[in-house]
Design a protein around this motif. Structure first.
Motif, PDB file in Angstrom:
ATOM      1  N   ASP A  85     -20.914 -38.932 -12.372  1.00  0.00           N
ATOM      2  CA  ASP A  85     -22.307 -39.325 -12.601  1.00  0.00           C
ATOM      3  C   ASP A  85     -22.843 -38.638 -13.861  1.00  0.00           C
ATOM      4  OD1 ASP A  85     -24.978 -40.295 -11.245  1.00  0.00           O
ATOM      5  OD2 ASP A  85     -25.329 -38.230 -11.905  1.00  0.00           O
ATOM      6  N   ASP A  86     -23.804 -39.263 -14.518  1.00  0.00           N
ATOM      7  CA  ASP A  86     -24.310 -38.694 -15.777  1.00  0.00           C
ATOM      8  C   ASP A  86     -24.975 -37.339 -15.583  1.00  0.00           C
ATOM      9  OD1 ASP A  86     -26.284 -40.896 -14.694  1.00  0.00           O
ATOM     10  OD2 ASP A  86     -27.538 -39.439 -15.725  1.00  0.00           O
ATOM     11  N   ARG A  87     -25.506 -37.062 -14.383  1.00  0.00           N
ATOM     12  CA  ARG A  87     -26.093 -35.755 -14.112  1.00  0.00           C
ATOM     13  C   ARG A  87     -25.013 -34.676 -13.984  1.00  0.00           C
ATOM     14  NH1 ARG A  87     -30.260 -37.864 -15.777  1.00  0.00           N
ATOM     15  NH2 ARG A  87     -32.304 -37.543 -14.847  1.00  0.00           N
ATOM     16  N   VAL A  88     -23.777 -35.120 -13.795  1.00  0.00           N
ATOM     17  CA  VAL A  88     -22.657 -34.197 -13.686  1.00  0.00           C
ATOM     18  C   VAL A  88     -21.970 -34.027 -15.040  1.00  0.00           C
ATOM     19  CG1 VAL A  88     -20.275 -34.088 -12.843  1.00  0.00           C
ATOM     20  CG2 VAL A  88     -22.137 -34.387 -11.226  1.00  0.00           C
ATOM     21  N   THR A  89     -21.741 -35.123 -15.741  1.00  0.00           N
ATOM     22  CA  THR A  89     -20.931 -35.054 -16.961  1.00  0.00           C
ATOM     23  C   THR A  89     -21.697 -34.567 -18.182  1.00  0.00           C
ATOM     24  OG1 THR A  89     -21.448 -37.336 -17.540  1.00  0.00           O
ATOM     25  CG2 THR A  89     -19.466 -36.979 -16.225  1.00  0.00           C
ATOM     26  N   GLY A  90     -23.004 -34.826 -18.230  1.00  0.00           N
ATOM     27  CA  GLY A  90     -23.718 -34.599 -19.483  1.00  0.00           C
ATOM     28  C   GLY A  90     -23.132 -35.534 -20.527  1.00  0.00           C
ATOM     29  N   THR A 144     -20.685 -37.471 -22.285  1.00  0.00           N
ATOM     30  CA  THR A 144     -19.328 -37.847 -21.847  1.00  0.00           C
ATOM     31  C   THR A 144     -18.284 -37.632 -22.944  1.00  0.00           C
ATOM     32  OG1 THR A 144     -19.877 -40.123 -22.424  1.00  0.00           O
ATOM     33  CG2 THR A 144     -19.998 -39.541 -20.095  1.00  0.00           C
ATOM     34  N   THR A 145     -18.730 -37.630 -24.205  1.00  0.00           N
ATOM     35  CA  THR A 145     -17.750 -37.430 -25.283  1.00  0.00           C
ATOM     36  C   THR A 145     -17.299 -35.971 -25.351  1.00  0.00           C
ATOM     37  OG1 THR A 145     -19.449 -36.999 -26.934  1.00  0.00           O
ATOM     38  CG2 THR A 145     -18.756 -39.284 -26.682  1.00  0.00           C
ATOM     39  N   LYS A 146     -18.079 -35.082 -24.728  1.00  0.00           N
ATOM     40  CA  LYS A 146     -17.702 -33.661 -24.749  1.00  0.00           C
ATOM     41  C   LYS A 146     -17.310 -33.176 -23.354  1.00  0.00           C
ATOM     42  CE  LYS A 146     -20.973 -32.712 -28.476  1.00  0.00           C
ATOM     43  NZ  LYS A 146     -22.361 -32.276 -28.665  1.00  0.00           N
ATOM     44  N   PHE A 147     -17.022 -34.127 -22.456  1.00  0.00           N
ATOM     45  CA  PHE A 147     -16.719 -33.763 -21.069  1.00  0.00           C
ATOM     46  C   PHE A 147     -15.265 -33.294 -20.944  1.00  0.00           C
ATOM     47  CE2 PHE A 147     -15.117 -34.956 -16.837  1.00  0.00           C
ATOM     48  CZ  PHE A 147     -16.012 -34.280 -16.029  1.00  0.00           C
ATOM     49  N   CYS A 148     -15.088 -32.101 -20.396  1.00  0.00           N
ATOM     50  CA  CYS A 148     -13.749 -31.517 -20.199  1.00  0.00           C
ATOM     51  C   CYS A 148     -12.832 -31.864 -21.376  1.00  0.00           C
ATOM     52  CB  CYS A 148     -13.130 -32.025 -18.908  1.00  0.00           C
ATOM     53  SG  CYS A 148     -14.048 -31.590 -17.442  1.00  0.00           S
ATOM     54  N   PRO A 149     -13.160 -31.392 -22.569  1.00  0.00           N
ATOM     55  CA  PRO A 149     -12.486 -31.886 -23.773  1.00  0.00           C
ATOM     56  C   PRO A 149     -10.983 -31.656 -23.804  1.00  0.00           C
ATOM     57  CG  PRO A 149     -13.875 -29.986 -24.270  1.00  0.00           C
ATOM     58  CD  PRO A 149     -14.209 -30.400 -22.882  1.00  0.00           C
ATOM     59  N   SER A 150     -10.499 -30.593 -23.138  1.00  0.00           N
ATOM     60  CA  SER A 150      -9.064 -30.345 -23.248  1.00  0.00           C
ATOM     61  C   SER A 150      -8.334 -30.523 -21.921  1.00  0.00           C
ATOM     62  CB  SER A 150      -8.835 -28.949 -23.831  1.00  0.00           C
ATOM     63  OG  SER A 150      -9.776 -28.037 -23.319  1.00  0.00           O
ATOM     64  N   ALA A 151      -8.932 -31.292 -21.016  1.00  0.00           N
ATOM     65  CA  ALA A 151      -8.318 -31.387 -19.689  1.00  0.00           C
ATOM     66  C   ALA A 151      -7.595 -32.704 -19.461  1.00  0.00           C
ATOM     67  CB  ALA A 151      -9.398 -31.218 -18.621  1.00  0.00           C
ATOM     68  N   LYS A 152      -6.496 -32.600 -18.709  1.00  0.00           N
ATOM     69  CA  LYS A 152      -5.899 -33.789 -18.104  1.00  0.00           C
ATOM     70  C   LYS A 152      -6.630 -33.980 -16.781  1.00  0.00           C
ATOM     71  CE  LYS A 152      -1.597 -34.980 -19.870  1.00  0.00           C
ATOM     72  NZ  LYS A 152      -0.390 -34.378 -20.357  1.00  0.00           N
ATOM     73  N   SER A 202     -30.432 -33.561 -20.876  1.00  0.00           N
ATOM     74  CA  SER A 202     -29.795 -34.884 -20.891  1.00  0.00           C
ATOM     75  C   SER A 202     -28.979 -35.085 -22.153  1.00  0.00           C
ATOM     76  CB  SER A 202     -30.860 -35.972 -20.866  1.00  0.00           C
ATOM     77  OG  SER A 202     -31.016 -36.422 -19.561  1.00  0.00           O
ATOM     78  N   GLY A 203     -27.730 -35.512 -22.006  1.00  0.00           N
ATOM     79  CA  GLY A 203     -26.921 -35.847 -23.169  1.00  0.00           C
ATOM     80  C   GLY A 203     -26.273 -34.652 -23.841  1.00  0.00           C
ATOM     81  N   GLN A 204     -26.412 -33.453 -23.265  1.00  0.00           N
ATOM     82  CA  GLN A 204     -25.724 -32.300 -23.844  1.00  0.00           C
ATOM     83  C   GLN A 204     -24.457 -31.982 -23.060  1.00  0.00           C
ATOM     84  OE1 GLN A 204     -28.838 -29.269 -24.266  1.00  0.00           O
ATOM     85  NE2 GLN A 204     -28.997 -29.828 -26.413  1.00  0.00           N
ATOM     86  N   ALA A 205     -23.660 -31.069 -23.606  1.00  0.00           N
ATOM     87  CA  ALA A 205     -22.370 -30.778 -22.988  1.00  0.00           C
ATOM     88  C   ALA A 205     -22.476 -29.623 -22.002  1.00  0.00           C
ATOM     89  CB  ALA A 205     -21.349 -30.457 -24.073  1.00  0.00           C
TER      90      ALA A 205
END
Lengths: 575, 168
Positions: free
Chosen positions: A283-288, A290-298, A556-559
């Protein structure tokens, strides 16, 4: 057995083991109500508004896992349910809504109290039916219960024209054991190959993170999840909907994540190399951002709904099926790989997490003059020893309850996470109290939210529901005000609650007890006093610090690593 | 953003409400249905729908999953993912005076269309083909006045033994 349409409906509900109907009578359902009159098995709960009926059925379902059943009339009866249906739909709550419709001969003629119920509710239900013959009633009910309770659960509406419920026409009744639902398939489990792949990937992590959501609660998968997490020794965070899915007091638990999540949970999300998402939908309230979400994770994603996979975030491995089944298989599959886990790396990861923890992101300035809302929740937690069922409305109080009440068990935290429905808390608490008559049920609310379904205080009296309402009264729509402070330079447009009632008096006029708490020094004793009144509803009106904000906050919209821990601004670095 | 044409084939329960559920799924997401065709199949309890939409790859995958999730939807396939045949039927009512008749007849022959109705002042033409052919024919009308145009929307079927009716 020859039965009328109305009697068939009641019989179907009995066959499905329904114990409560939440509803409100009206013209189009009078035949059904007549068939219900004097019934010994099914108890009807008369709410004071159809919205209240839907939230109460919703709360009941969330607390005990059985589908909540609602019975309302046509027209305004069903339109009043729309908010409740949307609330349940967003949070995947199993419900059956029976709505009366005008007789078939009048359908489409703009008859009195006619509304296109299936049309209006189509986007806010998992499925809906317009019944077109007496003969199909039983089959429709069977289908509705299967659809509502399997796969990703959700509300199902059954719209029944009045003439089909006429007591004079009787037909043979038999409840079908099976129905043909060729176009509906709920996924069960995943292939061994993919489970094995997931197990290997999990064991290869150096900086693992587990993130679980409402799917664990709905799927009763908390035991399987806990055992997997313990076995791996990895850190875990819960979403707002997932609280209680893993014991909050356990040392591997990092708290809630997301917009108002903890520093350690969000930082660990940002820095992890393998993320296991269980029954959560990004959800967007969880991810912030999305382009910076868990950047180095599988990312490995377990979910019962195939359409949740890669909807927001592209994942590397998906496991689709019932969460319990998959977690059970994964538990088995991961065992032979445990020895491959890089213990040194994991230790370093935990040291890093412990460093983040030293931020003590949930600390707040205590006061002896004014009650801090956080301290009210902490005191409530202390008094109830964490055992209460807590429902909430929507806003700051909801976030504080989620942050400061530590849920060790599932189904104890009941709130409208997806839709964010103000007015949900009190009626939901009624459903919870009916499901567990002896349990301590608390509704944490605010002075704005509680007024949205205040009429249900009458229902609480009628059924003697000893709910404790904890009203964090800051004389503002707190979350709206907080956003206006942050993003609108403090222009508090319409967020001040003028003309607030005296809640203690209001409550006593409904036949309940009202207590007002104003001083920090009396918070604990008066709250204890309220909780001690076991057989009465007590409205505890707590006057709190007016301009307290909810922290941490990711705007909103931050990482995840761009959190605000205090009014002074960003706090991303830790030396 | 890399929007491509997709032909989505659907088998749906032949029940009221099915069409509006599918249409609602598109409209709720702000996606346009370019064309849509619905008709019964040899199994009278099932209808086949073919719809064309313009979408990027990520969105079309999500859309297919959402369609599959609808209780009324029996099977979904994006035909454009594999080799397939597509056809559309066009009915065109043309205004024609005597001097234009030869010209129209010649175009009809070139496109292998058929004249299916004739009056003093009109010809009605039937043409079947892929969308490009239909568009090329309409284009070729030039100054001939089109009184009315009816298109079936795209129909599609996969090549070879594959069938959407091999219900999962």
């Amino acid at each position: 057995m020859k039965l009328s349409g109305s009697e068939i409906i009641i019989e179907c509900l009995k066959k499905e083991g329904v114990e409560y109907i939440f509803g409100y009578p009206g013209g189009a359902v009078l035949h059904i109500y007549d068939a219900l009159f004097g019934d010994k098995k099914i108890k009807h709960v008369l709410t004071r508004h159809e919205q209240g009926a839907t939230h109460a059925a919703d709360g009941y379902a969330r607390a005990c896992g059985k589908p909540g059943v609602v019975l309302v009339t046509s027209g305004p009866g069903i339109t009043n349910c729309v908010t409740g249906l949307a609330t349940a739909h967003m949070d995947s709550v199993p419900m059956i809504i029976i709505s009366g419709q005008v007789s078939r001969e009048y359908v489409g003629s703009d008859a009195f109290q006619e509304a296109d119920a299936t049309g209006i509710t189509r986007p806010v239900t998992k499925h809906n039916f317009l019944v077109d013959s007496r003969e199909s009633i039983a089959e429709v009910f069977k289908k509705a219960f299967i659809i509502a309770t399997t796969g990703r659960p959700g509300p199902v509406l059954i719209d029944i024209p009045k003439d089909l419920t006429d007591p004079k026409t009787k037909i043979n009744f038999e409840y079908p054991k099976k129905v043909n639902l060729r176009s509906y398939k709920a996924p069960i489990s995943e292939s061994k190959v993919k489970i094995e792949e997931a197990a290997k990937l999990l064991a290869s992590a150096k900086k693992p993170m587990i993130y679980s959501g409402g799917g664990v609660i709905l799927g009763n998968a908390n035991k399987e999840l806990t055992s997997l997490v313990k076995k791996l020794g990895y850190p875990i965070t819960n979403t707002l909907m997932g609280l209680g899915g893993y014991p909050a007091t356990d040392k591997q638990f990092l708290g809630m994540l997301g917009m108002h999540g903890t520093y350690e949970a969000n930082m660990a999300m940002h820095d992890c190399d393998i993320l296991l998402a269980v029954g959560a939908r990004f959800d967007d309230r969880v991810t912030g951002d999305t382009t910076k979400f868990c950047p180095s994770a599988k990312i490995i994603h377990i979910d019962v709904d195939p359409s949740s996979i890669s909807k927001i975030i592209e994942v590397d491995l998906s496991l689709v099926g019932e969460t319990t089944n998959i977690l059970r298989s994964l538990n088995k599959a991961v065992t032979p790989h445990l020895k491959k886990i890089n213990k040194a790396a994991l230790k370093r990861w935990w040291l890093q997490i412990d460093k983040w923890r030293t931020k003590k992101c949930l600390s707040y300035k205590k006061s002896s003059k004014i009650i801090k809302p956080q301290s009210a929740i902490e005191t409530l937690y202390e008094i109830t020893k964490g055992n209460a069922y807590v429902t909430s409305d929507v806003g700051q109080h909801q976030m504080w309850a989620a942050q400061y009440y530590k849920f060790d068990k599932p189904n104890r935290w009941i709130n409208s996470g997806g839709l964010g429905t103000m007015g949900f808390g009190l009626p939901a608490a009624m459903g919870v109290q009916l499901a567990y008559p002896k349990a301590e049920v608390v509704c944490v609310t605010g002075e704005a939210s509680i007024l949205m379904c205040i009429q249900e205080l009458a229902t609480c009296l009628q059924y003697r529901l000893p709910i404790k309402i904890i009203n964090l009264n800051n004389r503002y729509m707190g979350m709206v005000r907080q956003w206006q402070e942050f993003f609108y330079e403090g222009r508090y447009a319409m967020s001040y609650m003028e003309a607030i009632p005296d809640f203690a008096q209001l409550s006593s006029s409904f036949g309940h007890i009202g207590i007002k708490i104003e001083k920090p020094s009396e918070l604990k004793s008066k709250l204890q006093e309220a909780m001690n009144l076991k057989d009465r509803l007590v409205f505890v009106d707590i006057i709190t610090d007016q301009e307290e904000n909810v922290y941490p906050m990711i705007k909103s919209g931050q990482a995840h690593n761009e959190m605000h821990l205090s009014p002074t601004g960003k706090d991303t670095e830790l030396a | 953003m890399n929007e491509k044409r997709h032909i989505i084939s659907l088998l749906v329960e032949n029940e009221f409400g099915s069409l509006s559920r599918i249409a609602g799924l598109f409209s709720a997401r702000g996606y346009n249905i370019h064309c849509l065709n619905v008709a019964p199949t040899n199994d009278e309890s099932i209808s086949r729908m073919t719809l064309v939409t313009f979408c990027n790859d990520q969105k079309i995958k999500q859309l297919a999953k959402q369609l599959d999730k609808l209780v009324d939807v029996v099977n979904v396939k994006d035909l454009t993912e594999e080799t397939h045949i597509e056809r559309e039927m066009l009915l065109l009512k043309l205004k024609c005076n005597k001097s234009q008749r030869d010209e129209i007849k010649r175009l009809v022959d070139i496109f292998r269309a058929r004249i299916i109705d004739v009056t003093d002042t009109t010809y009605t033409v039937e043409l079947t083909g892929a969308t490009e052919k239909i568009l090329a024919f309409i284009e070729s009308m030039g100054k001939i006045k089109i009184i009315e145009m009816v298109r079936s929307g795209t129909l599609g079927i996969s090549r070879g033994i594959d069938s959407l009716e091999n219900i999962k």
